[in-house]
Design a protein around this motif. Structure first.
Motif, mmCIF file in Angstrom:
data_model
loop_
_atom_site.group_PDB
_atom_site.id
_atom_site.type_symbol
_atom_site.label_atom_id
_atom_site.label_comp_id
_atom_site.label_asym_id
_atom_site.label_seq_id
_atom_site.Cartn_x
_atom_site.Cartn_y
_atom_site.Cartn_z
ATOM 1 N N ALA A 79 -3.783 -12.343 0.823
ATOM 2 C CA ALA A 79 -2.963 -11.142 0.640
ATOM 3 C C ALA A 79 -3.357 -10.479 -0.675
ATOM 4 O O ALA A 79 -3.929 -11.124 -1.556
ATOM 5 C CB ALA A 79 -1.483 -11.526 0.624
ATOM 6 N N THR A 80 -3.033 -9.204 -0.805
ATOM 7 C CA THR A 80 -3.405 -8.501 -2.035
ATOM 8 C C THR A 80 -2.630 -9.078 -3.225
ATOM 9 O O THR A 80 -1.488 -9.511 -3.086
ATOM 10 C CB THR A 80 -3.075 -7.002 -1.935
ATOM 11 N N ARG A 226 -0.716 -6.348 5.754
ATOM 12 C CA ARG A 226 -1.552 -6.402 4.555
ATOM 13 C C ARG A 226 -2.363 -5.106 4.402
ATOM 14 O O ARG A 226 -2.449 -4.534 3.314
ATOM 15 C CB ARG A 226 -2.510 -7.594 4.640
ATOM 16 N N ARG A 230 -2.116 -2.502 1.414
ATOM 17 C CA ARG A 230 -3.293 -2.187 0.605
ATOM 18 C C ARG A 230 -3.497 -0.667 0.512
ATOM 19 O O ARG A 230 -3.809 -0.134 -0.546
ATOM 20 C CB ARG A 230 -4.506 -2.862 1.244
ATOM 21 N N GLN A 533 4.533 -9.056 5.487
ATOM 22 C CA GLN A 533 3.499 -10.074 5.203
ATOM 23 C C GLN A 533 4.144 -11.450 5.037
ATOM 24 O O GLN A 533 3.614 -12.456 5.506
ATOM 25 C CB GLN A 533 2.721 -9.694 3.940
#
Ligand code: SF4
Length: 630
Positions: A79-80, A226, A230, A533
């Motif tokens: 994940a970011t 995700r 983003r 998420q």
């Protein structure tokens, strides 16, 4: 490589006193209610302390104190902004709970070794290194590492790319009350966690990971959320500023809006601070990205200094308190001192604000010192003295509140509940003043960070009490949800302000709604890309409102624990400077009208008139009035 779906649910309980360890799984309802990260760390400590009296009696530097290192939901998933983990303990600087979030390689290494968290208790007889891998824990003598700075200690300890270390420097070993813990080039900075580790004679923890890959329970849903997240992060103005210039992007707005700390928070602005801005440093040091990985914000920067050394660029808070706040306008010096503090293991914020307090105290004749505003030749020496607790450093190692109690000067000790404030003068945004006053860990800018909405991006007018209690209460809950997940708080404004509902509303209309109808604005804001998420990773149903409630539960539990340790309404305040001194160099003459905002905040939060979480509130969040003995 073996696979973990979502979370391993495996935790290590380490007892340094007898060099033993056990593995355990927290109760399923705690994993559901707190997710991981800071909130679960608080709950595990709460249960083990068992009663408020024991929690209150616990000596932060004694063997009973528990140091929790907690991974979160995002760590290891790709994940970011997910290379993060939390540290939680009872803080020696403040005597109440502290939680910190940290990047660097340790979180990833620990989680992919198969451990979602580590509790450390007891105290070793002699300097020790703890080694963690998928099999469990081992203990090694660290006599040859004791006394080393964090740079050299990490160099000696980390041999493979799949390893991540947590280390302390001399400051932690010697019990400096604001010593930090280092992971790569990131830090568990606040409250003195490094001193807790030092008191346990634990020099380092080294995790060897990549034994497991972490897969989300619902891969397609995870990737969908995700990618949306983003996209939001990548178009957010706050993020783009941080990506271009690092957190020092805040220097220019600080000068303009008057939140720059100058001369121990007396002046609010100074044109000379411009030499320390992100823009000036990008040009001077030819800065390049040096982020935690993976990350979509990319705030971390390094650059080449005139002496040829490559250094990490100091963060905004370090620049603020070691720049204008001590009347130093040489960015090279801040870079050099930043390296030194990182190697010694000192929290740069508390060290800087304690030194600026000592400068003003000397100016006012309260306490003799060689420290003086604008004098820079003795700073490196005093930092060494602080870390070794020698000379004048022995007193400075105690932090500004204890010094002000001894010598006077509490009115200008820029701290709340004993924790030094970061580099945002709260007179430039009254919500930031409320945030500092009520933050669980003390003068913490990251409790809710309303200054970004007020003075940096203009969503809420800075000089009004309207809506401030509502936004601080809401953002506290959201930030603690993020702290459970362990993604970076810097991604929040992307998640919150870039979905269509906020992006397509004309800014004047959004601003009006956020100021006049904050509750309604919070109802229509959408952070589903973030909570989606978490739901996809864990496989637990979790609406965005459920996610917010996870954060609220964590925040209220921390407040409840602090109340059990003696925090009361008199602690929810600001130093008199910010309440009464309007005359500054900045043209806006402002002091923080704190009282009514605190009362409104207590109501919003569901506390009683003294800021105590009510029995009804605790019950609604499933928080037992006392911990369950484990
Ligand atoms: S935004 Fe900055 S602090 Fe946050 S994860 Fe990325 S590099 Fe690390």
């Amino acid at each position: 490589m073996k696979t973990i779906v979502g979370e391993s649910k495996r935790y290590l309980d380490i007892n340094l006193s007898d060099r033993s360890w056990t593995a355990f799984s927290p109760p399923e309802e705690d994993l559901r209610d707190y997710l991981g990260g800071k909130g679960l760390g608080l709950k595990l400590i709460y249960d083990r302390a068992d009663s408020g009296a024991r929690l209150a009696a616990m000596d932060p530097l004694g063997p009973d104190n528990i140091l929790a290192f907690m991974m979160g939901t995002f760590v290891g998933t790709g994940a970011t902004c997910s290379a993060r983990f939390a540290g939680v303990t009872k803080a020696p600087l403040t005597g109440i709970m502290v939680g910190s979030s940290c990047g660097g390689p340790f979180g990833m290494a620990c989680k992919t070794a198969g451990w979602d968290g580590i509790l450390v208790r007891g105290a070793a007889e002699k300097p020790t290194t703890l080694l963690i891998d998928e099999e469990g824990a081992r203990f090694e003598d660290a006599g040859d590492l004791w006394g080393l700075g964090t740079d050299e200690a990490q160099r000696r300890l980390v041999a493979k790319p799949r390893q991540g270390a947590l280390v302390i420097g001399p400051a932690g070993e010697n019990g400096v009350l604001y010593a930090n813990i280092r992971s790569g080039n990131r830090y568990l900075g606040r409250g003195g966690m490094g001193a807790v580790m030092g008191a346990k004679r634990l020099k380092a923890i080294v995790a060897t990971g990549q034994s497991f890959r972490i897969e989300p329970a619902d891969k397609a849903s995870f990737e969908k959320h995700r990618d949306i997240g983003r996209k939001y992060i990548n178009r957010n103005a706050f993020v783009l500023g941080y990506r271009a210039y690092g957190t020092n992007y805040g220097v220019e707005p600080g000068i303009r809006a008057g939140f720059a700390p100058v001369r121990n928070f007396r002046d609010r602005t100074d044109e000379r601070c411009r030499a320390l801005s992100g823009e000036a440093m990008a040009s001077r040091y030819k800065t390049r990205h040096a982020p935690c990985a993976p990350c979509s914000v990319l705030c971390g920067k390094k650059g080449t200094y005139p002496d040829g050394a490559e250094r990490h660029i100091p963060e905004y808070e370090t620049i603020g308190v070691w720049g204008g706040n001590i009347l130093n306008f040489d960015p090279d010096l801040v870079g050099i001192w930043n390296d030194l503090m990182n190697d010694l293991g000192l929290d740069t914020i508390s060290a800087g604000v304690t030194v600026s307090w000592a400068m003003e105290a000397a100016e006012k004749g309260l306490r003799p010192s060689g420290l003086a505003f604008g004098r820079t030749d003795n700073i490196a020496g005093i930092l060494e003295e602080i870390a070794l607790r020698e000379g004048e450093g022995a007193e400075l190692s105690l932090g500004s509140k204890r010094l002000a109690e001894k010598y006077g000067g509490m009115d200008f000790a820029a701290q709340v509940k004993g924790l030094e404030m970061a580099a945002y003068d709260p007179r430039a945004g009254w919500g930031q003043g409320l945030n500092y006053a009520v933050a669980n860990r003390g003068g913490c800018h990251l409790n809710a960070y309303p200054i970004a909405l007020e003075a940096m991006f203009g969503y809420i007018p800075p000089y009004t009490t309207l809506s401030k209690a509502s936004w601080v209460a809401f953002l506290e809950d959201l930030f603690d949800a993020v702290n459970a997940t362990q993604t970076c708080q810097f991604s929040i404004f992307g998640y919150l302000l870039e979905p269509p509902i906020a992006r397509l509303t004309p800014k004047p209309l959004l601003k009006m709604a956020m100021t006049l109808l904050p509750g309604a604005a919070q109802l229509v804001l959408d952070w589903g890309a973030l909570s989606g998420q978490v739901e996809a990773i864990t496989g637990r149903r979790l609406s965005q409102r459920d996610y917010l409630k996870v954060g609220r539960r964590s925040h209220v539990l921390e407040r409840h624990m602090n109340v059990l340790m003696g925090v009361g309404p008199a602690d929810d305040t600001l130093p008199r400077r910010f309440l009464e001194e309007a005359a500054t160099k900045h043209p806006d003459k402002s002091v923080v009208p704190l009282g009514p905002m605190v009362k409104a905040y207590y109501r919003k939060k569901g506390h009683d008139g003294n800021g105590v979480p009510t029995a009804k509130l605790l019950a609604s969040l499933g928080i037992p009035a006392a911990g369950r003995k484990r």
